[in-house]
Design a protein around this motif. Structure first.
Motif, mmCIF file in Angstrom:
data_model
loop_
_atom_site.group_PDB
_atom_site.id
_atom_site.type_symbol
_atom_site.label_atom_id
_atom_site.label_comp_id
_atom_site.label_asym_id
_atom_site.label_seq_id
_atom_site.Cartn_x
_atom_site.Cartn_y
_atom_site.Cartn_z
ATOM 1 N N GLU A 46 1.218 3.967 8.653
ATOM 2 C CA GLU A 46 2.185 3.116 7.953
ATOM 3 C C GLU A 46 1.894 3.107 6.462
ATOM 4 O O GLU A 46 2.808 3.138 5.641
ATOM 5 N N GLU B 297 3.107 6.298 4.975
ATOM 6 C CA GLU B 297 4.572 6.285 4.873
ATOM 7 C C GLU B 297 5.007 5.400 3.694
ATOM 8 O O GLU B 297 5.916 5.767 2.944
ATOM 9 N N GLU B 298 4.343 4.265 3.555
ATOM 10 C CA GLU B 298 4.676 3.375 2.454
ATOM 11 C C GLU B 298 4.340 4.036 1.121
ATOM 12 O O GLU B 298 5.113 3.968 0.165
ATOM 13 N N ASP B 299 3.165 4.701 1.068
ATOM 14 C CA ASP B 299 2.770 5.390 -0.165
ATOM 15 C C ASP B 299 3.767 6.509 -0.496
ATOM 16 O O ASP B 299 4.133 6.696 -1.658
ATOM 17 N N GLU B 300 4.183 7.219 0.527
ATOM 18 C CA GLU B 300 5.155 8.308 0.320
ATOM 19 C C GLU B 300 6.491 7.742 -0.150
ATOM 20 O O GLU B 300 7.145 8.301 -1.037
ATOM 21 N N GLU B 301 6.899 6.644 0.451
ATOM 22 C CA GLU B 301 8.158 6.010 0.048
ATOM 23 C C GLU B 301 8.050 5.518 -1.391
ATOM 24 O O GLU B 301 8.976 5.689 -2.202
ATOM 25 N N ILE B 302 6.896 4.932 -1.748
ATOM 26 C CA ILE B 302 6.677 4.459 -3.118
ATOM 27 C C ILE B 302 6.710 5.636 -4.080
ATOM 28 O O ILE B 302 7.344 5.578 -5.138
ATOM 29 N N ARG B 303 6.068 6.737 -3.726
ATOM 30 C CA ARG B 303 6.051 7.944 -4.556
ATOM 31 C C ARG B 303 7.474 8.486 -4.739
ATOM 32 O O ARG B 303 7.895 8.841 -5.839
ATOM 33 N N ALA B 304 8.241 8.508 -3.670
ATOM 34 C CA ALA B 304 9.613 9.001 -3.729
ATOM 35 C C ALA B 304 10.462 8.099 -4.614
ATOM 36 O O ALA B 304 11.285 8.578 -5.421
ATOM 37 N N LEU B 305 10.273 6.804 -4.467
ATOM 38 C CA LEU B 305 11.028 5.871 -5.294
ATOM 39 C C LEU B 305 10.641 5.993 -6.766
ATOM 40 O O LEU B 305 11.500 5.928 -7.660
#
Length: 118
Positions: free
Chosen positions: A3, A6-14
């Motif tokens: 999780e 996934e959160e880090d990846e989502e933060i990076r994408a954002l």
């Protein structure tokens, strides 16, 4: 752990999306400033052209008014000359009667009768 990844990846994408949008915003802002400058230049040229056009139209109107006044003066001069000529002819005819008319008094008769000397 997954999780968090996934959160880090989502933060990076954002963050990448935000950076990309900020870059696009700055680019568009820069283009808008260039276009605003170009727009101001075109507006200044348009204003200058309008002023020149108005001046030329005013000059044309003034020229037309002057031509109308000159034509009127010329017409008056021609009419005056014609009237003077007609008046002169009238006076000339009045002073020198036509040869067809008999010289004489106003009694309707011919010329003066003279007695023959005997």
């Amino acid at each position: 752990e997954e999780e968090e990844e996934e959160e880090d990846e989502e933060i990076r994408a954002l963050k990448e999306a935000r950076d990309s949008l900020e870059d696009e915003y700055e680019l568009m802002k820069s283009r808008a400033e260039v276009q605003a400058t170009e727009l101001d230049e075109v507006k200044a040229k348009l204003d200058e052209t309008n002023e020149r056009l108005l001046r030329l139209q005013q000059m044309q109107t003034n020229h037309e008014d002057e031509m109308n006044a000159l034509n009127l003066k010329f017409g008056i001069a021609v009419a005056s000359v014609i009237l003077l000529l007609v008046h002169e002819v009238y006076l000339f005819k009045r002073k020198r009667p036509s040869r067809k008319r008999k010289q004489g008094g106003g009694d309707g008769g011919g010329g003066k009768e003279t007695k023959k000397k005997t």
